[in-house]
Design an enzyme around this catalytic site. Structure first.
Site, PDB file in Angstrom:
ATOM      1  N   SER A 245      15.491  40.555  15.384  1.00 20.89           N
ATOM      2  CA  SER A 245      16.245  40.350  13.970  1.00 20.89           C
ATOM      3  C   SER A 245      15.301  40.872  13.112  1.00 20.89           C
ATOM      4  O   SER A 245      14.049  41.273  13.265  1.00 20.89           O
ATOM      5  CB  SER A 245      16.244  38.790  13.981  1.00 20.89           C
ATOM      6  OG  SER A 245      16.922  38.516  12.627  1.00 20.89           O
TER       7      SER A 245
ATOM      8  N   TYR B  66      13.407  30.229  13.762  1.00 28.58           N
ATOM      9  CA  TYR B  66      14.147  31.398  14.408  1.00 28.58           C
ATOM     10  C   TYR B  66      13.418  32.760  14.097  1.00 28.58           C
ATOM     11  O   TYR B  66      13.225  33.529  14.967  1.00 28.58           O
ATOM     12  CB  TYR B  66      15.468  31.641  13.426  1.00 28.58           C
ATOM     13  CG  TYR B  66      16.179  32.818  13.795  1.00 28.58           C
ATOM     14  CD1 TYR B  66      17.168  32.970  14.809  1.00 28.58           C
ATOM     15  CD2 TYR B  66      16.270  34.030  12.930  1.00 28.58           C
ATOM     16  CE1 TYR B  66      17.835  33.960  15.261  1.00 28.58           C
ATOM     17  CE2 TYR B  66      17.276  35.089  13.268  1.00 28.58           C
ATOM     18  CZ  TYR B  66      17.876  35.218  14.472  1.00 28.58           C
ATOM     19  OH  TYR B  66      18.697  36.166  14.645  1.00 28.58           O
TER      20      TYR B  66
HETATM   21  P1  NAD Z   1      26.449  34.543  18.857  1.00 32.45           P
HETATM   22  O1  NAD Z   1      26.321  33.402  18.536  1.00 32.45           O
HETATM   23  O2  NAD Z   1      27.923  35.100  18.214  1.00 32.45           O
HETATM   24  O3  NAD Z   1      26.804  34.860  20.214  1.00 32.45           O
HETATM   25  C1  NAD Z   1      25.849  34.527  21.184  1.00 32.45           C
HETATM   26  C2  NAD Z   1      26.300  34.547  22.448  1.00 32.45           C
HETATM   27  O4  NAD Z   1      25.029  33.903  23.289  1.00 32.45           O
HETATM   28  C3  NAD Z   1      27.471  33.614  22.798  1.00 32.45           C
HETATM   29  O5  NAD Z   1      28.394  34.066  23.692  1.00 32.45           O
HETATM   30  C4  NAD Z   1      26.901  32.249  23.200  1.00 32.45           C
HETATM   31  O6  NAD Z   1      27.654  31.395  23.894  1.00 32.45           O
HETATM   32  C5  NAD Z   1      25.431  32.762  23.951  1.00 32.45           C
HETATM   33  N1  NAD Z   1      24.555  31.639  24.080  1.00 32.45           N
HETATM   34  C6  NAD Z   1      24.060  30.987  23.342  1.00 32.45           C
HETATM   35  N2  NAD Z   1      22.981  30.304  23.612  1.00 32.45           N
HETATM   36  C7  NAD Z   1      23.096  30.443  24.988  1.00 32.45           C
HETATM   37  C8  NAD Z   1      22.342  30.052  26.121  1.00 32.45           C
HETATM   38  N3  NAD Z   1      21.466  28.974  25.985  1.00 32.45           N
HETATM   39  N4  NAD Z   1      22.476  30.723  27.445  1.00 32.45           N
HETATM   40  C9  NAD Z   1      23.330  31.419  27.587  1.00 32.45           C
HETATM   41  N5  NAD Z   1      24.099  32.066  26.553  1.00 32.45           N
HETATM   42  C10 NAD Z   1      23.930  31.529  25.534  1.00 32.45           C
HETATM   43  O7  NAD Z   1      25.307  35.639  18.359  1.00 32.45           O
HETATM   44  P2  NAD Z   1      25.289  37.217  18.112  1.00 32.45           P
HETATM   45  O8  NAD Z   1      25.384  37.274  16.616  1.00 32.45           O
HETATM   46  O9  NAD Z   1      26.132  37.883  18.751  1.00 32.45           O
HETATM   47  O10 NAD Z   1      23.805  37.419  18.339  1.00 32.45           O
HETATM   48  C11 NAD Z   1      23.149  38.075  19.506  1.00 32.45           C
HETATM   49  C12 NAD Z   1      21.944  38.363  19.075  1.00 32.45           C
HETATM   50  O11 NAD Z   1      21.649  39.016  18.335  1.00 32.45           O
HETATM   51  C13 NAD Z   1      20.968  37.153  19.148  1.00 32.45           C
HETATM   52  O12 NAD Z   1      19.724  37.057  19.828  1.00 32.45           O
HETATM   53  C14 NAD Z   1      20.806  37.161  17.807  1.00 32.45           C
HETATM   54  O13 NAD Z   1      19.573  36.486  17.308  1.00 32.45           O
HETATM   55  C15 NAD Z   1      20.597  38.422  17.441  1.00 32.45           C
HETATM   56  N6  NAD Z   1      20.990  38.742  15.908  1.00 32.45           N
HETATM   57  C16 NAD Z   1      22.064  38.422  15.491  1.00 32.45           C
HETATM   58  C17 NAD Z   1      22.421  38.839  14.056  1.00 32.45           C
HETATM   59  C18 NAD Z   1      23.526  38.679  13.330  1.00 32.45           C
HETATM   60  O14 NAD Z   1      23.900  38.798  12.208  1.00 32.45           O
HETATM   61  N7  NAD Z   1      24.822  38.261  14.057  1.00 32.45           N
HETATM   62  C19 NAD Z   1      21.325  39.138  13.302  1.00 32.45           C
HETATM   63  C20 NAD Z   1      20.229  39.499  13.812  1.00 32.45           C
HETATM   64  C21 NAD Z   1      20.004  39.295  14.878  1.00 32.45           C
END
Ligand code: NAD
Length: 268
Positions: free
Chosen positions: A151, A164
């Site tokens: 991130s 985080y």
């Molecule tokens: P999200 O919460 O929309 O989706 C994450 C998915 O992971 C969901 O389907 C959820 O059910 C699954 N999940 C959560 N905990 C889990 C577990 N313990 N075991 C298995 N599955 C699990 O998140 P996102 O926005 O799609 O983010 C995906 C990745 O990108 C993450 O690592 C997040 O930290 C990173 N990220 C996201 C953003 C953002 O703005 N959305 C920014 C920077 C980094």
């Protein structure tokens, strides 16, 4: 192969996406399917898995297979790899995508359980998946690729989101070290660092932050965008396109890099 052809991933890649039943992971999974890959996803959400299975049933080829699993549960990770071996018969690409936002709060307000859960899901799980994937990736025909979702909070400090941010910096340490360790085995290891990605997750993050600071949602969103050089959020498709590029011949010289896809977030 022309340079233009180098932008397309090899056909038939076998790809595992953790947390891939919704959000950025699902956009990545579908992008690989579009590129001719075979994709397996695991996710902790029964609802998201059911929705994905149902959507896949209506497609001509049932391209994405699924496992219900909590990535921080070692026994569940072993079961995912049983499914990967059965469904894909090997692995070319691991996308360590699953992640949670963790708690929002001052360091003296954060509960130990919330801290530990954030480390378990965002960091420990990447270890569990990577150590199981590497023996398979060593056998990948065109070399293996690991992509970890970090991130922009793994590039900048992020007050009130210390668990985080700490895990997302840790992921960079993991990929930089593994790139050195696994390069001689032709396994490339990189991280993608999304910034503020459009979607429901960021809306939850902005709402929690607004509450923490006593601001309205609209004011908080405006403050977020003011810190991005491009003055806009990035899209899950822009993140997925970077993942595809990293697994294409065009990206085959890239390893050990944490690549920001964030419109240049200047400060968090
Ligand atoms: P999200 O919460 O929309 O989706 C994450 C998915 O992971 C969901 O389907 C959820 O059910 C699954 N999940 C959560 N905990 C889990 C577990 N313990 N075991 C298995 N599955 C699990 O998140 P996102 O926005 O799609 O983010 C995906 C990745 O990108 C993450 O690592 C997040 O930290 C990173 N990220 C996201 C953003 C953002 O703005 N959305 C920014 C920077 C980094």
């Amino acid at each position: 192969m022309t340079v233009l052809q180098m932008l397309k991933p090899h056909a038939g890649l076998r790809v595992l996406v953790t947390g891939g039943a919704s959000g950025i992971g699902l956009v990545i999974a579908r992008a690989f399917v579009d590129a001719g890959s075979r994709v397996h996803v695991c996710d902790v959400s029964q609802q998201a898995i059911d929705a994905l299975n149902q959507a896949e049933q209506s497609t001509e080829v049932n391209a994405i297979t699924t496992s219900l699993a909590d990535v921080s549960d070692r026994a569940a990770v072993d079961r995912v790899f049983d499914d990967v071996n059965a469904q894909l018969g090997g692995l070319d690409v691991l996308i360590n995508n699953a992640g949670i936002a963790g708690p929002t709060g001052g360091i003296d307000e954060i509960e130990t359980g919330d801290w530990e859960q954030t480390i378990d899901v965002n960091l420990n799980a990447q270890f569990y998946f990577t150590r199981r994937a590497v023996p398979l990736l060593r056998k990948a025909r065109d070399g293996g690729s690991i992509i970890a979702l970090s991130s922009v909070a793994g590039r900048l400090g992020y007050a009130y989101r210390t668990p985080y941010s700490a895990t997302k910096w840790a992921v960079v340490g993991l990929i930089k070290s593994l790139a050195i360790e696994l390069g001689p085995d032709n396994i490339r290891v990189n991280a993608i660092q999304p910034g503020i990605v459009k979607g429901p997750r960021i809306e939850r993050v902005i709402a929690a932050r607004a509450e923490q600071l006593g601001l309205s949602y609209e004011q908080m969103e405006k403050d977020y965008l003011a810190k991005i050089s491009l003055r806009r959020m990035t899209t899950p498709e822009e993140v997925a396109a970077t993942a595809l590029f990293l697994c294409s011949p065009g990206g085959s010289g890239i390893s050990g890099q944490a690549i920001s896809v964030c419109g240049n977030v200047e400060v968090l």
